[in-house]
Design an enzyme around this catalytic site. Structure first.
Site, PDB file in Angstrom:
ATOM      1  N   LYS A   1       0.842  -1.197   0.000  1.00 47.86           N
ATOM      2  CA  LYS A   1       0.000   0.000   0.000  1.00 47.86           C
ATOM      3  C   LYS A   1       0.883   1.255   0.000  1.00 47.86           C
ATOM      4  CE  LYS A   1      -3.906  -2.249   2.233  1.00 47.86           C
ATOM      5  NZ  LYS A   1      -4.546  -2.683   3.462  1.00 47.86           N
TER       6      LYS A   1
ATOM      7  N   GLN B   1      -4.904  -1.339   9.537  1.00 48.93           N
ATOM      8  CA  GLN B   1      -4.852  -2.692   8.972  1.00 48.93           C
ATOM      9  C   GLN B   1      -5.482  -3.709   9.929  1.00 48.93           C
ATOM     10  OE1 GLN B   1      -3.809  -3.390   5.851  1.00 48.93           O
ATOM     11  NE2 GLN B   1      -4.150  -5.576   6.070  1.00 48.93           N
TER      12      GLN B   1
ATOM     13  N   ASP C   1     -11.358   2.925   4.033  1.00 51.11           N
ATOM     14  CA  ASP C   1     -11.803   1.523   3.976  1.00 51.11           C
ATOM     15  C   ASP C   1     -13.327   1.430   3.866  1.00 51.11           C
ATOM     16  OD1 ASP C   1      -9.896  -0.543   4.022  1.00 51.11           O
ATOM     17  OD2 ASP C   1      -9.419  -0.169   6.125  1.00 51.11           O
TER      18      ASP C   1
HETATM   19  N1  GUN Z   1      -7.158  -6.703   6.096  1.00 48.85           N
HETATM   20  C1  GUN Z   1      -7.482  -7.449   5.018  1.00 48.85           C
HETATM   21  N2  GUN Z   1      -8.141  -6.708   4.102  1.00 48.85           N
HETATM   22  C2  GUN Z   1      -8.233  -5.460   4.618  1.00 48.85           C
HETATM   23  C3  GUN Z   1      -8.791  -4.248   4.130  1.00 48.85           C
HETATM   24  O1  GUN Z   1      -9.357  -4.157   3.038  1.00 48.85           O
HETATM   25  N3  GUN Z   1      -8.649  -3.180   4.962  1.00 48.85           N
HETATM   26  C4  GUN Z   1      -8.041  -3.247   6.173  1.00 48.85           C
HETATM   27  N4  GUN Z   1      -7.992  -2.148   6.916  1.00 48.85           N
HETATM   28  N5  GUN Z   1      -7.513  -4.363   6.640  1.00 48.85           N
HETATM   29  C5  GUN Z   1      -7.607  -5.459   5.867  1.00 48.85           C
END
Ligand code: GUN
Length: 296
Positions: free
Chosen positions: A54, A98, A121
């Protein structure tokens, strides 16, 4: 019928290029650089890989990336204090915590402490409610990516029968809301659904998001249907590690009209949509027009 392969890797590259163009324009015309803060608590290896990826892609499209790595035993108060700081930082337009978080931290409490306008998100209850009532919101990245691919392939989705297999808050439920928003007739199927094969056989669009390797065989797929496979499952076959989806690709591709492969389908779209959401959040917070084609 042999299915057309929907190339998520190429599509994601196109989305990133669009984002990069808009970011360059924002800098030139408004002197603004979008910023994304990613918070990682602990050392989960898969999460570390995602967060690195990311950060790298954020910088590649010209945005500022702020990474906050906290120890696994970080207290809830300390995490909430960091989120409060990011909520009030004008250089930060998007915040992502995350998941999963270590067990001692209350995930709902943490997510709902993020400013909804910065919740890239789309997990905050305000954004969930806004999406559910058809109002402007931040939309979860993976379902947004699936919607973009479906719209690109079909144009209008109006009147199509769609089945979403899986009812998670991250994918299944928001995906169903987005399809409903585009006037599909939507069924959400899950582990207790009776006659799942028959339910899937009726669908013009199948979105599989359960996390069970190859659980949807090709003979469940209606001839010509579009199959979006969200699953990314690591399995061992013939002594080798392999990534497979929730759909049995080989048999489904013989019946589907179009299908996303694993890897190279939905996967790359998720981070591309995170970048798109960060740009959208930045435009909204500055009262500027939203980027076209990058929102729901
Ligand atoms: N963990 C796995 N997929 C995601 C996601 O799309 N966003 C976040 N914040 N954590 C994750």
């Amino acid at each position: 019928m042999v299915a057309q392969v929907i190339d998520g890797k190429a599509f994601a590259a196109k989305v990133r290029a669009q984002v990069a163009d808009q970011v360059a324009k924002l800098k030139e015309e408004n002197g603004i650089t979008p910023g994304l803060a990613v918070v990682l608590v602990g050392e989960d290896p898969a999460s570390q890989v995602y967060v690195r990826s990311k950060g790298k892609q954020t910088v590649e499209v010209g945005m500022n990336s702020y990474e906050h790595k906290l120890d696994a035993d970080t207290s809830e108060d300390d995490l909430l204090a960091l989120i409060d700081k990011l909520n009030n930082d004008p250089a930060v337009h998007g915040i992502l915590v995350q998941l999963p978080l270590p067990k001692h931290l209350n995930e709902d409490l943490v997510i709902n402490s993020i400013d909804p306008a910065k919740d890239v998100d789309g997990f905050h209850i305000s954004n969930v409610g806004l999406l559910g009532t058809g109002q402007k919101s931040m939309v979860p990245c993976t379902p947004l990516g699936c919607l973009m691919m479906l719209r690109d392939y079909h144009g209008s989705l109006s009147g199509m029968d769609a089945v979403v297999i899986g009812r998670s808050n991250i994918v299944g439920k928001p995906m169903a809301q987005l399809l409903l928003g585009d006037s599909c007739t939507v069924t959400i199927a899950h582990s207790r659904t009776k006659d799942l094969p028959d339910v899937v056989r009726r669908a013009d669009i199948v979105v599989a998001a359960v996390g069970r390797p190859e659980m949807v065989p090709g003979d469940w797929i209606k001839e010509g249907a579009t199959v979006i496979d969200v699953g990314i499952n690591r399995i061992e076959r013939d002594g080798k590690n392999k990534l497979v989806g929730d759909v049995d690709y080989a048999s489904a591709a013989e019946r589907a009209g179009a299908i996303t492969p694993v890897p190279g389908g939905v996967g790359p779209m998720t981070i591309a949509c995170l970048l798109a959401n960060t740009l959208t959040a930045c435009c909204r917070s500055n009262g500027l027009p939203e980027p076209e084609g990058l929102t729901a």
